[in-house]
Scaffold this active site. Sequence first.
Site, PDB file in Angstrom:
ATOM      1  N   GLN A   1       0.816  -1.216   0.000  1.00 60.82           N
ATOM      2  CA  GLN A   1       0.000   0.000   0.000  1.00 60.82           C
ATOM      3  C   GLN A   1       0.846   1.261   0.000  1.00 60.82           C
ATOM      4  OE1 GLN A   1      -2.246  -0.521   3.654  1.00 60.82           O
ATOM      5  NE2 GLN A   1      -0.413  -1.245   4.700  1.00 60.82           N
TER       6      GLN A   1
ATOM      7  N   TYR B   1     -12.490  10.646  11.058  1.00 61.02           N
ATOM      8  CA  TYR B   1     -12.969   9.538  10.222  1.00 61.02           C
ATOM      9  C   TYR B   1     -14.209   9.996   9.451  1.00 61.02           C
ATOM     10  CZ  TYR B   1      -9.887   6.036  12.412  1.00 61.02           C
ATOM     11  OH  TYR B   1      -8.809   5.309  12.841  1.00 61.02           O
TER      12      TYR B   1
ATOM     13  N   ASP C   1      -0.408 -13.079   7.622  1.00 54.92           N
ATOM     14  CA  ASP C   1      -1.847 -12.967   7.471  1.00 54.92           C
ATOM     15  C   ASP C   1      -2.563 -13.467   8.732  1.00 54.92           C
ATOM     16  OD1 ASP C   1      -4.446 -13.004   6.280  1.00 54.92           O
ATOM     17  OD2 ASP C   1      -4.178 -15.140   5.997  1.00 54.92           O
TER      18      ASP C   1
ATOM     19  N   TYR D   1     -10.829   5.999  19.049  1.00 54.82           N
ATOM     20  CA  TYR D   1     -10.987   4.693  18.394  1.00 54.82           C
ATOM     21  C   TYR D   1     -10.209   3.602  19.118  1.00 54.82           C
ATOM     22  CZ  TYR D   1     -10.161   1.300  14.587  1.00 54.82           C
ATOM     23  OH  TYR D   1     -10.041   0.170  13.820  1.00 54.82           O
TER      24      TYR D   1
ATOM     25  N   GLU E   1       0.354  -8.450  11.675  1.00 56.48           N
ATOM     26  CA  GLU E   1       0.271  -7.324  10.733  1.00 56.48           C
ATOM     27  C   GLU E   1       0.976  -7.771   9.454  1.00 56.48           C
ATOM     28  OE1 GLU E   1      -0.832  -3.761  10.478  1.00 56.48           O
ATOM     29  OE2 GLU E   1      -0.068  -4.370   8.515  1.00 56.48           O
TER      30      GLU E   1
ATOM     31  N   ASP F   1      -8.149  -4.586  13.897  1.00 59.15           N
ATOM     32  CA  ASP F   1      -8.016  -3.151  13.658  1.00 59.15           C
ATOM     33  C   ASP F   1      -7.606  -2.962  12.201  1.00 59.15           C
ATOM     34  OD1 ASP F   1      -7.531  -0.472  13.656  1.00 59.15           O
ATOM     35  OD2 ASP F   1      -5.693  -0.587  14.840  1.00 59.15           O
ATOM     36  N   SER F   2      -8.588  -2.991  11.323  1.00 60.29           N
ATOM     37  CA  SER F   2      -8.264  -3.005   9.893  1.00 60.29           C
ATOM     38  C   SER F   2      -8.557  -1.655   9.255  1.00 60.29           C
ATOM     39  CB  SER F   2      -9.120  -4.060   9.197  1.00 60.29           C
ATOM     40  OG  SER F   2     -10.458  -3.651   9.170  1.00 60.29           O
TER      41      SER F   2
END
Length: 358
Positions: A101, A293, A207, A131, A176, A225-226
């Site tokens: 990413q 957010y 994964d 959050y 992670e 926590d994605s």
Amino acid sequence: MVDVRHHKQESISSRVNNSLARATVLLLTYLSISSAHPSNSPHQLPTIHPPPSAMADFPPPQDYSHLIIDNWFHERGPLWPGQSFSLQITKILHHTQSPYQDILVFESAHHGKVLVLDGVIQCTERDEFAYQEMMAHIPLLAHPNPKRVLVVGGGDGGVLREIARHPGVEEICICELDEQVIEVSKKYLPYMAVGFEDPRVKVHIMDGAKFMKENQSSFDVIITDSSDPVGPASVLFETPFYKAMHDSLREGGIVCTQGECVWLHVDLIGPLVRAVKPLFETVEYAYCTIPSYPSGQIGFIIATKSGGEKSGRGCKEPVREVGEEVLRDLRYYTPEIHKAAFVLPAFAQRAIFGDASK
Ligand code: SPD
């Protein structure tokens, strides 16, 4: 006679399904190949990395530089069509593409440091605590005695920081996929990455679904926590992932996952909650407010596995007291807001649970 319109729709949807299936196979093939190598950090287990041949199969990340215009970052994306939240940039601290990413960190005019992944704000220094505190303390305080906790995603370390406040927790595993998120957070966002310094934390660069498959009936609490369900993270919003979490929980265990925003995503949240309901004893939804957010709000899907001493009670009320010295350091979570977080506006209650009265 063949209904051409129906046929056309069917072939479009089967094409979409085929490409989704191909993408999933590619992703799963990629994720299932791994090799171990030692890590440098004293607190980390050996980290696990995919070999270069598998990396070649992963779709190359896009560059999101187009979201930066005249020293402003504009958060535009398909999950919040027609709206955009913007922050003024005073300095870009880091901008690269990892194998997975686009990773951007900038100093903002009024929100402190900001972490952005694939063009989406993950945390700002000003409000990240809302959050991270709710995501960690709701499930941990709804569980009578959590000892082993797993975090899937959460590479900035903020959720780890919150879990580490619980002295009764003996082991905190984190899975992670993108090691660069951890490295960048340690360098630029130490107030969150401090979570990695707790000696109970064990880091797995792999994964989460694969890790859970290898660790059945192991955890009291699993926190996912994605980022949002676009690209690789979309599998985390599907039933097989919830099944994997369920099977990796001990009896009476609790999962808490990033549950998007009722103002924007009830059409995603409702079907997901209904789809995972048969797997768990209880499935509930809570939310917090957070200005940075989309639409200023984000929720959590919170589900319990049957068994354990609090079986059937769900998570709407804390079952333990958090010590005064811990509460003093929290800026969002209180026992009162724990309960209030589950009270949904009527439209959301109806869309998710089909009943406005509860
Ligand atoms: N729309 C953005 C949702 C991001 C959720 N994950 C944030 C990670 C913070 N630890």
